[in-house]
Write an enzyme that holds these catalytic residues in place. Structure first.
Site, PDB file in Angstrom:
ATOM      1  N   GLY A  79       0.820  -1.196   0.000  1.00 17.27           N
ATOM      2  CA  GLY A  79       0.000   0.000   0.000  1.00 17.27           C
ATOM      3  C   GLY A  79       0.859   1.253   0.000  1.00 17.27           C
ATOM      4  O   GLY A  79       2.063   1.208   0.281  1.00 17.27           O
ATOM      5  N   GLY A 127       0.523  -5.330   0.750  1.00 20.81           N
ATOM      6  CA  GLY A 127      -0.686  -5.339  -0.058  1.00 20.81           C
ATOM      7  C   GLY A 127      -0.522  -6.058  -1.375  1.00 20.81           C
ATOM      8  O   GLY A 127      -1.501  -6.543  -1.953  1.00 20.81           O
ATOM      9  N   GLU A 150       5.716  -5.668   7.712  1.00 21.28           N
ATOM     10  CA  GLU A 150       5.029  -4.611   8.465  1.00 21.28           C
ATOM     11  C   GLU A 150       5.655  -4.299   9.820  1.00 21.28           C
ATOM     12  O   GLU A 150       5.588  -3.154  10.287  1.00 21.28           O
ATOM     13  CB  GLU A 150       3.552  -4.983   8.641  1.00 21.28           C
ATOM     14  CG  GLU A 150       2.716  -4.827   7.370  1.00 21.28           C
ATOM     15  CD  GLU A 150       2.875  -5.966   6.404  1.00 21.28           C
ATOM     16  OE1 GLU A 150       2.322  -5.870   5.290  1.00 21.28           O
ATOM     17  OE2 GLU A 150       3.554  -6.966   6.744  1.00 21.28           O
ATOM     18  N   ASP A 158      -1.285  -7.706   7.349  1.00 22.37           N
ATOM     19  CA  ASP A 158      -2.726  -7.597   7.136  1.00 22.37           C
ATOM     20  C   ASP A 158      -3.056  -8.175   5.765  1.00 22.37           C
ATOM     21  O   ASP A 158      -2.378  -9.078   5.302  1.00 22.37           O
ATOM     22  CB  ASP A 158      -3.199  -6.153   7.316  1.00 22.37           C
ATOM     23  CG  ASP A 158      -2.704  -5.208   6.225  1.00 22.37           C
ATOM     24  OD1 ASP A 158      -1.642  -5.473   5.637  1.00 22.37           O
ATOM     25  OD2 ASP A 158      -3.384  -4.191   5.967  1.00 22.37           O
TER      26      ASP A 158
END
Length: 363
Positions: A79, A127, A150, A158
């Site tokens: 992301g 992502g 992350e 995630d």
């Protein structure tokens, strides 16, 4: 702006600023088109992909879908974390809205009714894993560098990454999540993030074959034996060191084991202590959950990280100021209490992400 099209109105090639949609023979092709940012995902890209995939799912002229990245650096670096950083500073809701849409896209990809082929070439991080590893045909190359990094920026895996890594052999997924290591194609195959190895130099030929041939036959024709996985070789000490639910004990075992465990120990020690503990708890809690339930848990945890100091500080240190010296709060694993960790999983009330069958059944 990212353009959108109705299914039958889609021309042979539709060019937009951030993402390309085109139909080649019986193949729908999605090309992430931000090569200067290694195709990092924006809200517009996610929304456009969600809409186009929904249309193609009901389009009989499209037999399969391919997702790939523009440029030569990778499929997707994750992301747009600079946008997330700005949103945190502004106290906005853009990141929460982006994640909600992104997680719906991840859910759609996982349940897609047609072959969904992902070229996981070059960088495939965060992502980028979400838009590839949930697909049905996941292809890596000798150039693949993938993972969920992350914890390096004070966050946790995630996009369904906690569920994917919880299903990896033994504790290899725990190792990947806590260290945030970049993994090669062979390791991605071992972890269960990918299915097939194809040399990068043959991807263009494979893409052309997919336009007219059944996916299974085309992929089988270009697939090759992958190199040996380093993680598979390290399985014995990984399983021994990472078992259990206590991050301090995991770190103690890594330091005591010696040899090649010294590197992972120091890597984890440098991460956000809060992120390490919450990531470990996330992996343990997600076992047995569906993808929808996993994404709902990740959303709950993610919103809590937006409210805390470490996510903002991690992005600042790694991407904004680039001093690589984050100041974590708290600074040690021992200072992160059990109550602190459990608070990240508390219900959000009206802010909960509801990935019910009604909301996610786009297909």
């Amino acid at each position: 702006m990212v353009g959108k099209h109705a299914g039958d109105a889609l021309p042979a090639e539709a060019l937009f600023d951030e993402v390309l949609f085109e139909r080649r023979g019986r193949l729908g092709v999605i090309t992430l088109n931000r090569p200067q940012a290694v195709n990092a995902l924006t809200a517009g890209m996610v929304s456009a992909m969600l809409e186009q995939l929904t249309l193609w799912a009901d389009d009989d002229s499209v037999a399969a879908v391919l997702v790939r990245g523009a440029g030569d650096r990778g499929l997707c670096a994750g992301g747009d974390i600079v946008a997330i950083y700005r949103d945190i500073l502004d106290g906005g809701n853009a990141t929460a809205d982006f994640w909600a849409e992104e997680y719906r896209l991840n859910s759609l990809i996982s349940a897609y009714p047609k072959p969904y082929v992902a070229f996981m070439d070059g960088l495939v991080l965060g992502g980028g894993v979400g838009i590839s590893a949930h697909g049905s045909v996941r292809i890596v190359t000798e150039r693949t560098r993938t993972g969920m990094p992350e914890t390096t920026i004070g966050f946790v895996p995630d996009v369904g990454g906690t569920l994917l890594l919880s299903r990896s052999p033994g504790e290899s997924g725990t190792h990947a999540a806590l260290t945030g290591a970049h993994l090669d194609g062979a390791d991605a195959l071992f972890l269960g993030l990918a299915d097939t190895f194809v040399p990068s130099g043959r991807l263009a030929e494979l893409a052309a074959a997919l336009e007219t041939q059944p996916v299974e036959a085309a992929v089988a024709r270009f697939s090759e034996q992958p190199p040996a996985s380093t993680l598979e070789r390290q399985r014995e000490w990984i399983d021994a060191c990472y078992s259990g639910d206590d991050a301090e004990e995991i770190l103690r075992r890594l330091r005591a084991f010696g040899g090649e465990t010294a590197g992972p120990a120091e890597t984890i020690a440098a991460k956000s202590p809060t992120a390490v503990k919450v990531a470990l708890e996330s992996l343990r809690r997600v076992r047995g959950l569906s993808l929808a339930e996993a994404l709902e848990q990740e959303y709950r945890v993610g919103l809590r990280f937006l409210e805390g100091p470490d996510f903002r500080e991690g992005i600042r240190a790694q991407v904004v100021d680039k001093d690589r010296t984050p100041h974590w709060q708290p600074a040690t694993l021992a200072e992160v209490s059990r109550d602190d960790v459990e608070a990240y999983f508390a219900p959000l009330g009206e802010r909960e992400l509801q990935l019910s069958s009604k909301e996610t059944n786009h297909v």
